[in-house]
Design a protein around this motif. Structure first.
Motif, PDB file in Angstrom:
ATOM      1  N   ILE A   1      28.106  -2.039  33.126  1.00  0.00           N
ATOM      2  CA  ILE A   1      27.658  -3.076  32.796  1.00  0.00           C
ATOM      3  C   ILE A   1      26.796  -3.260  31.836  1.00  0.00           C
ATOM      4  O   ILE A   1      25.973  -2.210  31.523  1.00  0.00           O
ATOM      5  N   ASP A   2      26.590  -4.087  30.794  1.00  0.00           N
ATOM      6  CA  ASP A   2      25.573  -4.399  29.762  1.00  0.00           C
ATOM      7  C   ASP A   2      25.659  -3.200  28.694  1.00  0.00           C
ATOM      8  O   ASP A   2      24.611  -2.771  28.243  1.00  0.00           O
ATOM      9  N   ALA A   3      26.977  -2.533  28.675  1.00  0.00           N
ATOM     10  CA  ALA A   3      27.219  -1.708  27.730  1.00  0.00           C
ATOM     11  C   ALA A   3      27.446  -2.339  26.415  1.00  0.00           C
ATOM     12  O   ALA A   3      28.142  -3.483  25.999  1.00  0.00           O
ATOM     13  N   ARG A   4      27.521  -1.296  25.316  1.00  0.00           N
ATOM     14  CA  ARG A   4      28.051  -1.592  23.940  1.00  0.00           C
ATOM     15  C   ARG A   4      29.597  -0.871  23.880  1.00  0.00           C
ATOM     16  O   ARG A   4      29.842  -0.028  24.368  1.00  0.00           O
ATOM     17  N   HIS A   5      30.342  -1.451  23.046  1.00  0.00           N
ATOM     18  CA  HIS A   5      31.542  -0.877  22.887  1.00  0.00           C
ATOM     19  C   HIS A   5      31.582  -0.763  21.254  1.00  0.00           C
ATOM     20  O   HIS A   5      31.556  -1.201  20.289  1.00  0.00           O
ATOM     21  N   VAL A   6      31.462   0.765  21.159  1.00  0.00           N
ATOM     22  CA  VAL A   6      31.255   1.542  19.769  1.00  0.00           C
ATOM     23  C   VAL A   6      32.469   2.461  19.847  1.00  0.00           C
ATOM     24  O   VAL A   6      33.003   3.128  20.679  1.00  0.00           O
ATOM     25  N   GLU A   7      33.119   2.506  18.636  1.00  0.00           N
ATOM     26  CA  GLU A   7      34.394   3.261  18.328  1.00  0.00           C
ATOM     27  C   GLU A   7      34.163   4.008  17.152  1.00  0.00           C
ATOM     28  O   GLU A   7      33.274   3.816  16.203  1.00  0.00           O
ATOM     29  N   ILE A   8      35.034   4.924  17.068  1.00  0.00           N
ATOM     30  CA  ILE A   8      34.576   6.066  16.044  1.00  0.00           C
ATOM     31  C   ILE A   8      35.843   6.156  15.049  1.00  0.00           C
ATOM     32  O   ILE A   8      37.105   6.358  15.796  1.00  0.00           O
ATOM     33  N   GLN A   9      36.030   6.111  13.861  1.00  0.00           N
ATOM     34  CA  GLN A   9      37.172   6.127  12.934  1.00  0.00           C
ATOM     35  C   GLN A   9      37.473   7.663  12.655  1.00  0.00           C
ATOM     36  O   GLN A   9      36.274   8.439  12.078  1.00  0.00           O
ATOM     37  N   VAL A  10      38.410   8.026  13.258  1.00  0.00           N
ATOM     38  CA  VAL A  10      38.871   9.469  12.786  1.00  0.00           C
ATOM     39  C   VAL A  10      39.921   9.487  11.861  1.00  0.00           C
ATOM     40  O   VAL A  10      41.033   8.672  11.727  1.00  0.00           O
ATOM     41  N   PHE A  11      40.143  10.773  11.261  1.00  0.00           N
ATOM     42  CA  PHE A  11      41.361  10.923  10.210  1.00  0.00           C
ATOM     43  C   PHE A  11      41.743  12.386  10.313  1.00  0.00           C
ATOM     44  O   PHE A  11      40.868  13.193  10.044  1.00  0.00           O
ATOM     45  N   GLY A  12      43.120  12.647  10.429  1.00  0.00           N
ATOM     46  CA  GLY A  12      43.428  14.149  10.404  1.00  0.00           C
ATOM     47  C   GLY A  12      44.421  14.338   9.242  1.00  0.00           C
ATOM     48  O   GLY A  12      45.303  13.159   9.161  1.00  0.00           O
ATOM     49  N   ASP A  13      44.751  15.496   8.856  1.00  0.00           N
ATOM     50  CA  ASP A  13      45.856  15.838   8.016  1.00  0.00           C
ATOM     51  C   ASP A  13      46.476  17.019   8.689  1.00  0.00           C
ATOM     52  O   ASP A  13      46.232  17.331   9.796  1.00  0.00           O
ATOM     53  N   ARG A  14      47.714  17.569   7.956  1.00  0.00           N
ATOM     54  CA  ARG A  14      48.401  18.626   8.295  1.00  0.00           C
ATOM     55  C   ARG A  14      47.926  19.733   7.927  1.00  0.00           C
ATOM     56  O   ARG A  14      48.680  20.940   7.892  1.00  0.00           O
ATOM     57  N   HIS A  15      46.674  19.965   7.402  1.00  0.00           N
ATOM     58  CA  HIS A  15      46.037  21.264   6.977  1.00  0.00           C
ATOM     59  C   HIS A  15      44.817  21.678   8.132  1.00  0.00           C
ATOM     60  O   HIS A  15      43.858  22.237   7.815  1.00  0.00           O
ATOM     61  N   ALA A  16      45.011  21.015   9.523  1.00  0.00           N
ATOM     62  CA  ALA A  16      44.004  21.156  10.501  1.00  0.00           C
ATOM     63  C   ALA A  16      42.378  20.810  10.197  1.00  0.00           C
ATOM     64  O   ALA A  16      41.690  21.330  10.708  1.00  0.00           O
TER      65      ALA A  16
END
Length: 665
Positions: free
Chosen positions: A208-223
């Motif tokens: 309750i009374d929290a915030r919705h925080v998201e992280i943008q991630v990005f990956g490639d095929r080079h690990a």
């Protein structure tokens, strides 16, 4: 490893995201292909693409959700790669698999990654194993109602009942009371089944009374896996985001690194490639908990692009061809500059519980200016139907700091005009202007706390706005007379005797207003109502707009007429009025006479009664789905069901008769 190059991209989506991806791809030199349903034959994304292929009738299940139709369109057009956008098939592992098996490139994560994160229950188990903090809850296979109710009791109320598949706030219910659990579970399961094809649920402790925080991630095929900091999406209604911003007012540099590291760990746990978002709940104590991972580009990606100076669609296209990420984590974080805030302009009526709206666009004007960006697919004359999502555009503003971004966005909203369909623009502006939002001190209960439905439903127009609607009606009638009867402007409003006021009757929703209107020279208006008076002088008028002076200040108004409806955007407010000046007296309000009418275009999901049933006041009779939301339809009276005029799966029009009761007593 994918290292094939491609030159033509098919966008398997519609609306503003299709337009955004198509423009991004074309800017980089790719040829583009759009797909469209019958409802979108003349849509902007079709006109923007180099080529376009019809894939079926209007309902999404017969067009945008048909994997075979999308693949056939790619083959027909010669597209080598498919971008899914968001929504529709974007998070379907079977779609990504089918694209790859057809010898095409899927611009997104691998099927295994989508599968791993596509089910909230399974992904939560995986995240716990990877050491990512998660909300306490139940995500087991036993889906019996009794089990879910028992697990909720163990967790302790309040809890969130959530669809294991999908997202977007659908199939989610917040439960505070034991007696509400069974109904919430049934409702969430039904909505989830219709939206995602799966009724699997999980139960989580409600933070309750929290915030919705998201992280943008990005990956490639080079690990390599990186993150772009956070977005704050706490301003929500029915678990659907309304306002998003980057960065978050509640996140400092140290917390950003901790949350970023957790998000990268989540992405690495599923060998993630491409753009994705890891969503967290952030408590007041600084503790954060994994919610879900969206394995696609997010609606709110523009705020990240503006703050970090990147093009995430360009990154998607590069990574899909086997290229390494263009920037390192250190380089990304060093680019962080300023603040960006985004709002979602939706065709919905906040005064009527955010009921989705349909109609023809009579006027669409986008804002412009320093730091302002608009992602949209709207065009004048376009029809907004009930088949797809209610979001029509995203309006975004960037500034050197949060306050500049906020004030720029408020100004941009004032400069945005959409007439012909009811929308939430003014509601968004009110939220942006609220002192708690301005201070950055808010949580996911911001809308419920400060904008309760009872307060919004009671909002009524000012006399000045009513007066401007009358002026718009008068000017429209005068223009028609001038065009059809060659009446010169000097004679408009002329009288052979002394000036006497005329009467106008306007309806706003269910409220009717009577206004006494005195016009001099066709330009000066004195309007009285309920012992109040406003004086307006029109200084200039043209098709669809006029300038006016009131209380010594000059302003602009935009307007459009559609039969007896007058749409007006002026005085910081947009609204629609019905001219009932010459209309006969109305019969009883629909519903009180035992008639259940569809409140919008949509599809019948369920019929809970049959002829002969005795029902009570407020009892759900029929469930209607409109713009991906379910609505429980009931009547304000009880009685015996005489007729049912629809069946599940049937498409209906607004105000179509669905059922009829013989009233009790």
């Amino acid at each position: 490893m994918t290292d094939r190059r491609f030159s033509k991209v098919l966008v398997a989506n519609r609306g503003e995201i299709a337009v955004r991806v198509l423009r991004g791809a074309r800017r980089l030199g790719y040829r583009t292909v759009a797909v469209y349903s019958d409802a979108d034959a003349g849509a902007l994304h079709v006109l923007e693409a180099d080529e376009a292929v019809r894939i079926g009738p209007a309902p999404a299940k017969d067009s945008y959700l048909l994997i075979d139709a999308i693949l056939a369109a790619a083959k027909q057009s010669g597209a080598e790669a498919i971008h899914p956008g968001y929504g529709f098939l974007s998070e379907r592992a079977d779609f990504a698999q089918a694209v790859q098996e057809a010898g095409l490139i899927f611009i997104g994560p691998d099927p295994a990654s989508i599968e791993a994160m596509g089910n909230k229950s399974a992904s939560k188990i995986r995240m716990l194993a990877a050491g990512v903090p998660c909300v306490p809850g139940y995500q087991g296979e036993d889906q019996r109602d009794a089990t879910l109710i028992a697990e909720a009791g163990k967790i302790g109320l309040p809890v969130m009942v959530k669809a294991a598949a999908g997202g977007g706030g659908r199939g989610m219910r917040l439960v505070h009371d034991d007696g509400e659990l069974a109904v919430a579970i049934a409702s969430a399961r039904s909505e989830a089944s219709n939206a995602f094809g799966s009724g699997q649920l999980l139960i989580e402790k409600a933070v309750i009374d929290a915030r919705h925080v998201e992280i943008q991630v990005f990956g490639d095929r080079h690990a390599q896996v990186v993150h772009f900091g956070e977005r704050d999406c706490s301003v929500q209604r029915r678990n659907q985001k309304l306002i998003e911003e980057a960065p978050s007012p509640a996140v400092d540099a140290a917390l950003r690194l901790r949350m970023g590291a957790a998000a990268v760990a989540a992405a690495r746990a599923v060998n993630y490639v491409g753009a994705g978002t890891v969503e967290f709940l952030l408590g007041k104590d600084g503790q954060f908990y994994f919610l879900e991972m969206n394995t696609r580009l997010q609606v709110e990606h523009p705020v990240t692009e503006l703050v970090y100076g990147v093009d995430l669609v360009e990154w998607q296209l590069r990574v899909a061809q086997g290229e390494a990420l263009p920037l390192t984590q250190e380089q990304i974080l060093s680019r962080k500059h300023g603040w960006a805030i985004e709002v979602r302009l939706c065709a919905e009526d906040p005064r009527r519980s955010y009921l989705p709206q349909t109609g023809q666009i009579l006027c669409w004007r986008e804002p412009a200016g320093a730091g302002v960006r608009v992602d949209s697919y709207l065009r004048q004359g376009q029809q907004i139907g009930a088949f797809y999502d209610s979001m029509q555009a995203k309006i975004i503003a960037w500034g050197e700091d949060r306050e500049i971004a906020r004030t720029r966005l408020l100004s941009a909203l004032r400069d945005t005009t959409l007439l012909g369909v009811v929308h939430n623009r003014d509601h968004l502006a009110a939220m942006l202007a609220h002192e708690d939002f301005a201070s950055g001190q808010f949580s996911t209960d911001f809308v419920g706390r400060h904008f309760p439905q009872t307060r919004i439903a009671d909002e009524q127009p000012s006399l000045r706005h009513l007066a401007l609607a009358v002026v718009a009606l008068y000017l429209d009638a005068a223009a028609t007379l001038a065009e059809t009867r060659q009446l010169v402007p000097e004679l408009i409003g002329w009288r052979s005797s002394h000036d006497t006021p005329g009467e106008y009757r306007l309806k706003y929703g269910e409220h009717e207003y009577r206004l006494a209107v005195l016009v001099s020279g066709g330009r000066q208006f004195v309007i009285d109502a309920a012992e109040q008076r406003v004086e307006i002088v029109v200084t200039h008028s043209a098709a669809g707009e006029f300038r006016y002076r009131c209380d010594g200040v000059q302003y602009q108004a935009r307007c459009a007429r559609d039969g007896d409806l007058i749409w007006i955007d002026a005085d910081g407010r947009a609204g629609v009025y019905r001219d009932v000046t010459l209309a006969p007296a109305e019969a009883a309000v629909a519903g009180s006479d035992g008639r259940l009418l569809a409140h919008s275009d949509g599809k019948i999901v369920a019929v809970h009664v049959q002829a002969g049933d005795i029902v009570g006041k407020g009892q759900t009779l029929i469930v209607l789905e409109a713009m991906k939301m379910e609505f429980q339809l009931a009547l304000p009276v009880g009685g015996t069901v005489e007729t049912i005029g629809v069946q599940p799966g049937q498409q209906v029009k607004s105000r179509q008769l669905l059922a009829h009761l013989r009233l009790a007593g």
